[in-house]
Write a protein that holds these residues in place. Structure first.
Motif, PDB file in Angstrom:
ATOM      1  N   VAL A 129       0.169  -4.025  -5.944  1.00  0.00           N
ATOM      2  CA  VAL A 129       0.148  -2.050  -5.427  1.00  0.00           C
ATOM      3  C   VAL A 129      -1.283  -1.279  -4.969  1.00  0.00           C
ATOM      4  CG1 VAL A 129       1.607  -0.117  -5.513  1.00  0.00           C
ATOM      5  CG2 VAL A 129       2.756  -1.922  -6.236  1.00  0.00           C
ATOM      6  N   ASP A 130      -1.641  -0.981  -4.649  1.00  0.00           N
ATOM      7  CA  ASP A 130      -2.537  -0.195  -4.453  1.00  0.00           C
ATOM      8  C   ASP A 130      -2.001   1.316  -3.566  1.00  0.00           C
ATOM      9  OD1 ASP A 130      -5.030  -1.789  -4.512  1.00  0.00           O
ATOM     10  OD2 ASP A 130      -5.329  -1.790  -2.922  1.00  0.00           O
ATOM     11  N   ILE A 131      -1.794   1.807  -4.792  1.00  0.00           N
ATOM     12  CA  ILE A 131      -1.630   4.170  -4.360  1.00  0.00           C
ATOM     13  C   ILE A 131      -2.831   5.078  -3.849  1.00  0.00           C
ATOM     14  CG2 ILE A 131      -0.799   5.595  -5.294  1.00  0.00           C
ATOM     15  CD1 ILE A 131       0.693   3.705  -7.206  1.00  0.00           C
ATOM     16  N   PHE A 132      -3.048   5.088  -2.255  1.00  0.00           N
ATOM     17  CA  PHE A 132      -4.619   5.808  -2.008  1.00  0.00           C
ATOM     18  C   PHE A 132      -4.255   6.767  -1.843  1.00  0.00           C
ATOM     19  CE2 PHE A 132      -4.532   1.734  -0.229  1.00  0.00           C
ATOM     20  CZ  PHE A 132      -5.505   1.405   0.345  1.00  0.00           C
ATOM     21  N   ASP A 133      -5.002   7.832  -2.185  1.00  0.00           N
ATOM     22  CA  ASP A 133      -4.912   9.268  -1.966  1.00  0.00           C
ATOM     23  C   ASP A 133      -6.473  10.290  -1.757  1.00  0.00           C
ATOM     24  OD1 ASP A 133      -2.996  11.809  -4.250  1.00  0.00           O
ATOM     25  OD2 ASP A 133      -4.740  11.783  -3.172  1.00  0.00           O
ATOM     26  N   GLY A 173       1.687  11.168  -5.570  1.00  0.00           N
ATOM     27  CA  GLY A 173       2.604  12.213  -6.321  1.00  0.00           C
ATOM     28  C   GLY A 173       3.907  11.436  -6.944  1.00  0.00           C
ATOM     29  N   PRO A 174       4.804  12.256  -7.112  1.00  0.00           N
ATOM     30  CA  PRO A 174       5.964  11.456  -7.959  1.00  0.00           C
ATOM     31  C   PRO A 174       7.140  10.539  -7.336  1.00  0.00           C
ATOM     32  CG  PRO A 174       5.966  13.861  -8.285  1.00  0.00           C
ATOM     33  CD  PRO A 174       4.957  13.648  -7.415  1.00  0.00           C
ATOM     34  N   ALA A 175       6.638  10.510  -5.791  1.00  0.00           N
ATOM     35  CA  ALA A 175       6.988   9.289  -4.815  1.00  0.00           C
ATOM     36  C   ALA A 175       6.092   8.497  -4.977  1.00  0.00           C
ATOM     37  CB  ALA A 175       7.114  10.033  -3.358  1.00  0.00           C
ATOM     38  N   GLY A 176       5.151   8.262  -4.877  1.00  0.00           N
ATOM     39  CA  GLY A 176       4.693   7.123  -5.046  1.00  0.00           C
ATOM     40  C   GLY A 176       4.125   6.063  -6.028  1.00  0.00           C
ATOM     41  N   TYR A 177       4.656   6.880  -7.317  1.00  0.00           N
ATOM     42  CA  TYR A 177       4.521   5.941  -8.680  1.00  0.00           C
ATOM     43  C   TYR A 177       5.410   5.981  -8.386  1.00  0.00           C
ATOM     44  CZ  TYR A 177      -0.621   6.655  -9.538  1.00  0.00           C
ATOM     45  OH  TYR A 177      -1.601   6.742 -10.163  1.00  0.00           O
ATOM     46  N   TYR A 178       6.736   6.751  -8.526  1.00  0.00           N
ATOM     47  CA  TYR A 178       7.896   5.723  -8.744  1.00  0.00           C
ATOM     48  C   TYR A 178       7.958   4.042  -7.526  1.00  0.00           C
ATOM     49  CZ  TYR A 178       9.631   9.526 -11.820  1.00  0.00           C
ATOM     50  OH  TYR A 178       9.643  11.056 -12.597  1.00  0.00           O
ATOM     51  N   THR A 179       7.507   4.384  -6.265  1.00  0.00           N
ATOM     52  CA  THR A 179       7.647   3.434  -5.959  1.00  0.00           C
ATOM     53  C   THR A 179       6.958   2.246  -6.658  1.00  0.00           C
ATOM     54  OG1 THR A 179       7.813   4.778  -4.075  1.00  0.00           O
ATOM     55  CG2 THR A 179       6.848   2.386  -3.836  1.00  0.00           C
ATOM     56  N   ALA A 221       0.855  -1.224  -0.467  1.00  0.00           N
ATOM     57  CA  ALA A 221       0.288  -0.274   0.066  1.00  0.00           C
ATOM     58  C   ALA A 221       0.925   0.860   0.480  1.00  0.00           C
ATOM     59  CB  ALA A 221      -0.630  -0.014   1.121  1.00  0.00           C
ATOM     60  N   ILE A 222       0.370   2.452  -0.952  1.00  0.00           N
ATOM     61  CA  ILE A 222       1.721   3.455  -0.646  1.00  0.00           C
ATOM     62  C   ILE A 222       0.291   4.272  -0.706  1.00  0.00           C
ATOM     63  CG2 ILE A 222       2.529   5.109  -2.896  1.00  0.00           C
ATOM     64  CD1 ILE A 222       4.115   2.852  -3.836  1.00  0.00           C
ATOM     65  N   ILE A 223       0.700   5.323  -0.150  1.00  0.00           N
ATOM     66  CA  ILE A 223       0.211   6.423   0.827  1.00  0.00           C
ATOM     67  C   ILE A 223       0.179   7.699   0.011  1.00  0.00           C
ATOM     68  CG2 ILE A 223      -1.422   7.394   2.375  1.00  0.00           C
ATOM     69  CD1 ILE A 223      -0.909   4.233   3.219  1.00  0.00           C
ATOM     70  N   GLY A 224      -0.140   8.097  -0.991  1.00  0.00           N
ATOM     71  CA  GLY A 224       0.461   9.255  -1.577  1.00  0.00           C
ATOM     72  C   GLY A 224       0.342   8.901  -3.066  1.00  0.00           C
ATOM     73  N   LEU A 243      -3.749  -5.711   6.647  1.00  0.00           N
ATOM     74  CA  LEU A 243      -3.652  -6.620   5.421  1.00  0.00           C
ATOM     75  C   LEU A 243      -2.802  -6.293   4.483  1.00  0.00           C
ATOM     76  CD1 LEU A 243      -7.071  -3.168   4.622  1.00  0.00           C
ATOM     77  CD2 LEU A 243      -6.898  -5.900   4.887  1.00  0.00           C
ATOM     78  N   TYR A 244      -1.545  -5.159   4.224  1.00  0.00           N
ATOM     79  CA  TYR A 244      -1.188  -5.314   3.407  1.00  0.00           C
ATOM     80  C   TYR A 244       0.520  -5.661   4.135  1.00  0.00           C
ATOM     81  CZ  TYR A 244      -4.109  -2.451   0.070  1.00  0.00           C
ATOM     82  OH  TYR A 244      -5.313  -2.204  -0.095  1.00  0.00           O
ATOM     83  N   ASP A 245       1.481  -6.403   3.125  1.00  0.00           N
ATOM     84  CA  ASP A 245       2.858  -6.695   3.041  1.00  0.00           C
ATOM     85  C   ASP A 245       3.805  -5.259   3.785  1.00  0.00           C
ATOM     86  OD1 ASP A 245       1.724  -8.696   2.339  1.00  0.00           O
ATOM     87  OD2 ASP A 245       3.549  -8.453   1.115  1.00  0.00           O
ATOM     88  N   ALA A 246       3.236  -4.622   3.163  1.00  0.00           N
ATOM     89  CA  ALA A 246       4.267  -3.179   3.727  1.00  0.00           C
ATOM     90  C   ALA A 246       3.311  -1.668   2.969  1.00  0.00           C
ATOM     91  CB  ALA A 246       5.412  -3.006   2.444  1.00  0.00           C
ATOM     92  N   VAL A 247       3.491  -0.875   4.277  1.00  0.00           N
ATOM     93  CA  VAL A 247       2.672   0.357   3.625  1.00  0.00           C
ATOM     94  C   VAL A 247       3.260   1.257   4.064  1.00  0.00           C
ATOM     95  CG1 VAL A 247       1.466   2.128   4.808  1.00  0.00           C
ATOM     96  CG2 VAL A 247       0.605  -0.212   5.016  1.00  0.00           C
ATOM     97  N   VAL A 248       3.272   2.133   2.586  1.00  0.00           N
ATOM     98  CA  VAL A 248       4.365   2.947   2.287  1.00  0.00           C
ATOM     99  C   VAL A 248       4.161   4.470   2.508  1.00  0.00           C
ATOM    100  CG1 VAL A 248       6.837   4.076   0.948  1.00  0.00           C
ATOM    101  CG2 VAL A 248       5.918   1.753   0.645  1.00  0.00           C
ATOM    102  N   LEU A 249       4.445   5.478   3.360  1.00  0.00           N
ATOM    103  CA  LEU A 249       4.435   6.696   3.656  1.00  0.00           C
ATOM    104  C   LEU A 249       4.450   7.300   2.036  1.00  0.00           C
ATOM    105  CD1 LEU A 249       3.796   6.565   6.761  1.00  0.00           C
ATOM    106  CD2 LEU A 249       1.667   6.005   5.137  1.00  0.00           C
TER     107      LEU A 249
END
Ligand code: NAP
Length: 440
Positions: A30-34, A10-16, A5-8, A90-96
């Motif tokens: 990958v789920d990208i939340f905004d 923006g560029p950092a989220g999509y590059y991740t 799960a990626i929160i955000g 829910l997810y293995d990793a959560v990235v802020l």
């Protein structure tokens, strides 16, 4: 299967997300939340509206967004609709990848007076961020003071100086364009607490000031160090300083048809914002450099001003329960690791610095850490419900999730209602975005 799960978004989220695809191929979801129903973060609401070529990078993010194993989950506010703890289940990793959306405070008396704005708010206003669309700055006075010597200060000064015609091709929102049309500004002072060699402005952006139809930059030659000293600067900074030298050499006669002065006031530290209820001026102290730091000389003066925009940098929003480094204004982390299974990337990791491209190695770096932690068993792999588990939770809570194909409907509607000379007219309220997505 890895669930990230990626929160955000923006560029950092999509590059991740891109890095996760490269790392695990088809074995990752990958789920990208905004919190907004629209993606791309600062590309949409931070990059200047007259810098469309920079915004073109979103095409690259779109390619990632359209892949089978990446989803955009817009209109979901983490902390309100779903908690970080629930995502971690829910997810293995959560990235802020939440960026740095708040203005740093000046910490000066008077900074809460009317018509004193931080750059997050001011830039958000002309870029149509729903949170700042109603800012309504007063441009009716003759002097604006822009505090800071970074690229955001340059963006703000340039936007304040441009005519309607100069916004051809830009996606500045209508409310800002109409307000700028009424502007009575004739003096825009850019305050730098240090000197020309210490600016954080890049050459291309400085060069733009020489092509403005009704404004001209002004630098006091006395502020410039001896030319030989430029040799010690790194090449980019030397180019920037060369621009300042050329501004100092502009003859007065060239200014006759340029009614707006963009004045660089160096060695000038703001000490107080003056006024009763609205800003009326800025008290400034002359500084000198000691070991690279700006030190007050005791000499003060006042710049009468009716508008102040502080462009002095940003900070990340803290999230309850997530360790935060107050002094640095970002999450406390060790190379992107915050806690087991919780990571940060981009400005949320390193603070507001660098270019859009700086976020790419950042994204790859954090995915490397996640892979290491998965390999060593620090985080479990695919043991939570992942995206399907989130969908169940969203349905239980009645969340109005906006997915990427919904965003494409919003985008289509924005393009359809654009002015003749603009690529889009953004919706500036979340309700209108949701309506355009057909989710009202
Ligand atoms: P920045 O580059 O960090 O510049 C902040 C400026 O504010 C510095 O000149 C700093 O001076 C000054 N400052 C900080 N605190 C101050 C205070 N209390 N009083 C007076 N001045 C103060 O930040 P930014 O302009 O917000 O830009 C953020 C990032 O976005 C940067 O990496 C920037 O390059 C990037 N960006 C790029 C573009 C582009 O490429 N077109 C456009 C916009 C933003 P000191 O140096 O003395 O600390």
């Amino acid at each position: 299967m890895h669930h990230i799960a990626i929160i955000g978004s923006g560029p950092a989220g999509y590059y991740t997300a891109e890095a996760a695809q490269k790392q695990w191929g088809d074995d990752v979801r990958v789920d990208i939340f905004d919190c907004l129903p629209v993606p791309y973060g600062l590309i949409r609401t931070g990059v200047a509206p007259d810098h469309q070529s920079i915004k073109g990078v979103s095409k690259r993010y779109e390619a990632v967004a359209l892949s089978e194993n990446v989803r955009f989950i817009g209109n979901v506010m983490i902390g309100r609709d779903v908690s970080i703890a629930e995502l971690q289940e829910l997810y293995d990793a959560v990235v802020l990848a939440t960026g740095a959306p708040h203005d740093k405070k000046l910490g000066l008396p008077g900074e809460d007076l009317q018509n004193v704005h931080g750059s997050a708010a001011f830039v958000g206003w002309y870029n149509g961020h729903p949170q700042f669309a109603a800012l309504d700055p007063d441009l009716g006075g003759n002097t604006a003071v822009v505090i800071g010597n970074g690229n955001v200060a340059l963006d703000v000064a340039r936007i304040l100086a441009k005519t309607r015609a100069e916004f051809a091709g830009a996606d500045i929102v209508a409310h800002a364009l109409d307000m700028l049309d009424t502007s009575k500004l004739s003096r825009i002072v850019i305050l730098g607490r240090r000197g020309p060699h210490q600016i954080a402005m890049t050459p291309k952006e400085l060069g733009e000031l020489t092509h403005l139809s009704r404004a001209c930059p002004r630098v006091d030659p006395a502020d410039l160090p001896a030319e030989e000293e430029d040799a010690f600067l790194e090449p980019g900074q030397r180019k920037s300083v060369t621009h300042l030298r050329s501004f100092a050499a502009i003859p007065e006669s060239h200014r006759d048809d340029k009614p707006i002065d963009i004045e660089f006031d160096f060695f000038a530290a703001p000490r107080a914002i003056l006024g009763e209820s609205r800003v009326e001026g800025v008290e400034v102290e002359r500084t000198e450099l000691k070991d690279g730091r700006a030190v007050g000389t005791g000499e003060t003066y006042t710049i009468p001003a009716s508008l102040v925009v502080a462009c002095i940098g940003y900070q990340t929003s803290p999230i309850p329960g997530v360790p935060f480094d107050e002094a640095a204004g970002r999450f406390a982390n060790d190379e992107g690791r915050i806690l087991d299974g919780l990571y940060c990337v981009g400005w949320a990791r390193r603070g507001p610095s660098g270019t859009i491209g700086t976020n790419r190695p950042d994204g790859f770096g954090v995915v490397e850490k996640i892979a290491e932690d998965a390999a060593s068993g620090v985080i479990a792999q695919g043991s939570g419900g992942g995206p399907a588990g989130f969908d169940k939770l969203a349905a239980q809570r009645g969340l109005k999730v906006v997915e990427f194909h919904d965003w494409k409907k919003i985008e289509e509607a924005e393009v359809a209602r654009a002015r003749d000379d603009a690529p889009r007219e953004k919706f500036v309220s979340v309700d209108h975005m949701i309506e355009a997505a057909g989710k009202a």
